[in-house]
Design an enzyme around this catalytic site. Structure first.
Site, PDB file in Angstrom:
ATOM      1  N   CYS A 357      39.694  71.041  66.039  1.00 35.77           N
ATOM      2  CA  CYS A 357      38.742  69.988  65.680  1.00 35.77           C
ATOM      3  C   CYS A 357      37.297  70.427  65.895  1.00 35.77           C
ATOM      4  CB  CYS A 357      39.037  68.718  66.452  1.00 35.77           C
ATOM      5  SG  CYS A 357      40.567  67.922  65.920  1.00 35.77           S
ATOM      6  N   GLU A 359      35.365  71.282  68.392  1.00 37.19           N
ATOM      7  CA  GLU A 359      34.460  70.898  69.476  1.00 37.19           C
ATOM      8  C   GLU A 359      34.326  71.965  70.552  1.00 37.19           C
ATOM      9  OE1 GLU A 359      38.441  68.900  70.670  1.00 37.19           O
ATOM     10  OE2 GLU A 359      37.317  69.406  68.866  1.00 37.19           O
TER      11      GLU A 359
END
Length: 651
Positions: A357, A359
């Site tokens: 994702c 991050e």
């Protein structure tokens, strides 16, 4: 044993302190949906929330305690009890939570004996060295995925290995009933096609437990031999077509995707994948355009490119406008910067990719633990700082636990990377004010830096090279009742779909209570349950927020909070906003480290986690619903196929 509790014992919370929580009602953020999500995903063997909180907090302090005792460092039992009670109260109230991995495995015998891989959210591995050991990155991904770790990988090794017709030997290969047995079988097959070793006359699956058998240590249930058989047979079919050719980006991604699909088959495990390619590699860019392969296994990864500042984005963005992929990752910014408002420090110069994702920046073979805080659940900044201290300590303590992989340990122990994340950011802005909230972020980041300086000395380990993130949260934010990461509420009325194994007692409970129940169209052995949701004070929904504002909030969080990355999948209207994508990328390429997009006007995937509905349809769905009724003796681990920001996680 990696955390030697047999020698040093386990930390325990005071029973008198715990007594009131046994009967205290839990303030689930989304009511029944939150409870079902908890029972489906995080409850072990019928645990209630007070027991899960206990296991997590006691496990966290036990790891700290054993580390101090084994390294002859100071240990204050009274101070630890006070800290544990504060941590317990705050996780009970959803002011912070460990990641879903921590809710599931922290404090278990499995973690103490087998190590910390299952405690970590995400990892990354490069394929650049496959010419020396072809199977290695694929089997690393397989092993980590079976422990629930989301994995990123690149295609840098393309063109360096020639695929050959493998030799066969007359003896069968009996596959042991373990993760290592699966890994060894896949390793043997892949290396045989790379000209290193042989294939057996047949694969013997008789030792593998049948589907549904309990996994006593890890928890959940076995998926049986079927998924592994499908991995091996699918790989043979693809590799036979590559004999005499070199492994290209497509073969690398397909191999990873087939492994990922197999890991989660049967609905008893969770993981995620992201594939990184070069923006000039049209073969890589067009992988998702093959609809048949997309449905078969290419859904298993997000695909992104290694973007470069100053590049021409138009050709890649044209593909992004179709289905949201590829996404974009700027390694230049990742390696040079912490927060984008601070001077370059090149602390992350060895970063080679990120997690699914986006991050977390990650080095080759690195894992990372993320932890969530909920600033909208706090009334004062000082209260939030106390929560942040506990969340930080949880993530830092996870770095004390070695994994089963020595090469992964080497990079993790050097970097000590963690990701203190926030969810419900839009709610926090609505509650505290936009500029005031950003001041919270800025001051809290400085506080974390001082915490890390002091606590690292206390533990006798290096400081973390990076500390903060914004993750898309997955199902954990459903427990707390906040929007994930930087995302706005989906709508005032919507359907939230949850995936549950077919044999889970929750399926019959939901069906009996009147909730829509249907087979998962992507994964056998999995059922989809639809929950109607009404958000009383939703504020602006995603569709009311401009494309640019969504990207700008991510940039603000990258500036004031996150020294890792901000996970953001910005919805756009493909009719009116698709042409903005290249301009958005040019405008924000020096303010972001990663970004993904998703067309908002049409459904890209069937049975997606969110579907906006009218108030009339909501009323029709809730009419006749009854409370869930039934006993839950044993729960299985599962996660949603997609993260809230896009196609990030798969079951």
């Amino acid at each position: 044993m990696i955390v030697d509790i047999d020698k040093h014992g386990e930390f325990r919370l005071n029973e008198k302190f715990l007594a009131p929580y046994r009967k205290r009602p839990v303030r689930w953020g989304f009511g029944t949906l939150s409870w079902v999500t908890y029972k489906r995903t995080y409850s072990r063997n019928g645990e209630e929330w007070w027991e899960t909180c206990r296991r997590v907090v006691e496990g966290m302090i036990t790891v700290h305690r054993v580390h101090c005792l084994e390294n002859h460092l100071p240990w204050d039992a009274n101070e630890a009890q006070r800290l544990a009670e504060d941590a317990y109260e705050r996780v009970w109230e959803f002011k912070w939570t460990p990641p879903g991995r921590g809710l599931w495995i922290m404090g278990t015998r499995f973690m103490y004996e087998r190590g910390g891989a299952a405690l970590n959210n995400c990892g990354f591995i490069s394929t650049k060295h496959i010419s020396s050991d072809y199977a290695d990155p694929f089997t690393w991904v397989l092993h980590m995925s079976m422990l629930g770790v989301g994995v990123g990988f690149d295609t840098r090794g393309k063109g360096t290995v020639q695929i050959v017709q493998p030799q066969r030997e007359p003896q069968p290969h009996k596959i042991s009933d373990s993760r290592e047995g699966w890994v060894e079988a896949v390793r043997r097959l892949l290396n045989a096609y790379a000209g290193r070793g042989t294939l057996p006359s047949q694969w013997d699956y008789t030792a593998i437990r049948p589907r549904g058998a309990p996994l006593a240590n890890f928890g959940g249930s076995a998926s049986g031999p079927g998924p592994l058989r499908e991995i091996l047979e699918s790989l043979v079919r693809i590799y036979d077509t590559y004999v005499g050719r070199s492994a290209d980006a497509r073969l690398i991604v397909d191999t990873m995707n087939i492994i990922g699909r197999g890991v989660v088959a049967g609905g008893t495990r969770r993981s995620a994948q992201i594939a990184f390619g070069e923006p000039e590699d049209s073969q890589f860019l067009d992988l998702k355009l093959d609809k048949q392969k997309l449905v078969e296994y290419r859904w298993a990864s997000n695909n992104s490119v290694f973007a470069r500042i100053g590049m021409d984005y138009r050709d890649v963005a044209r593909r992004t406008a179709i289905n949201g992929e590829p996404g974009y990752l700027w390694l230049e910014n990742i390696r040079a910067y912490g927060r984008m408002q601070d001077a370059p420090n090149w602390a992350d110069s060895g970063a080679e990719g990120s997690n699914p994702c986006v991050e977390q920046s990650l080095w080759d073979r690195e894992l990372c633990c993320l932890v969530e805080t909920y600033p909208s659940h706090h009334e004062s900044f000082q209260d939030y700082l106390r929560t942040l201290q506990i969340a930080y300590m949880y993530a830092k303590i996870v770095t004390l636990v070695a994994t089963h992989d020595s090469r992964t340990n080497a990079v993790m122990f050097r970097n000590r990377r963690i990701g203190c994340s926030m969810s419900g950011i839009v709610q926090a802005i609505n509650k505290h004010g936009y500029r005031h909230f950003l001041k919270w972020c800025d001051k809290a980041y400085g506080h974390l830096q001082q915490l890390d300086a002091d606590y690292s000395v206390r533990l006798g380990i290096p400081r973390s090279i990076k500390l903060t993130s914004v993750k898309p949260s997955g199902s954990v934010s459903l427990l707390a009742g906040v929007t994930p990461g930087v995302h706005w509420e989906h709508a005032p009325f919507y359907i939230r779909r949850v995936r549950i194994p077919d044999n889970h007692p929750l399926v019959s409970m939901c069906r009996k209570a009147g909730y829509p129940v249907e087979p998962d169209r992507y994964s056998e052995g999995t059922t989809v349950v639809s929950f109607p949701i009404h958000v009383q004070h939703a504020g602006r929904r995603k569709s009311d927020v401009s494309f640019r504002e969504k990207v700008d909030l991510a940039a603000q969080m990258q500036r004031y909070w996150s020294d890792n990355q901000v996970s953001c999948t910005a919805d756009f209207n493909p009719e009116s906003e698709a042409e903005e994508i290249p301009r958005i990328l040019e405008a924000y390429e020096d303010r972001l480290k990663g970004i993904a997009f998703l067309p908002a006007a049409r459904q890209i995937y069937e049975q997606s986690p969110y579907e906006e509905i009218s108030s009339e349809k909501y009323q029709k769905m809730v009419r006749g619903l009854t409370p869930l009724d039934g006993a839950l003796q044993h729960e299985h681990e599962l996660e949603a196929r997609f993260c809230e920001g896009g196609a990030c996680e798969f079951t």
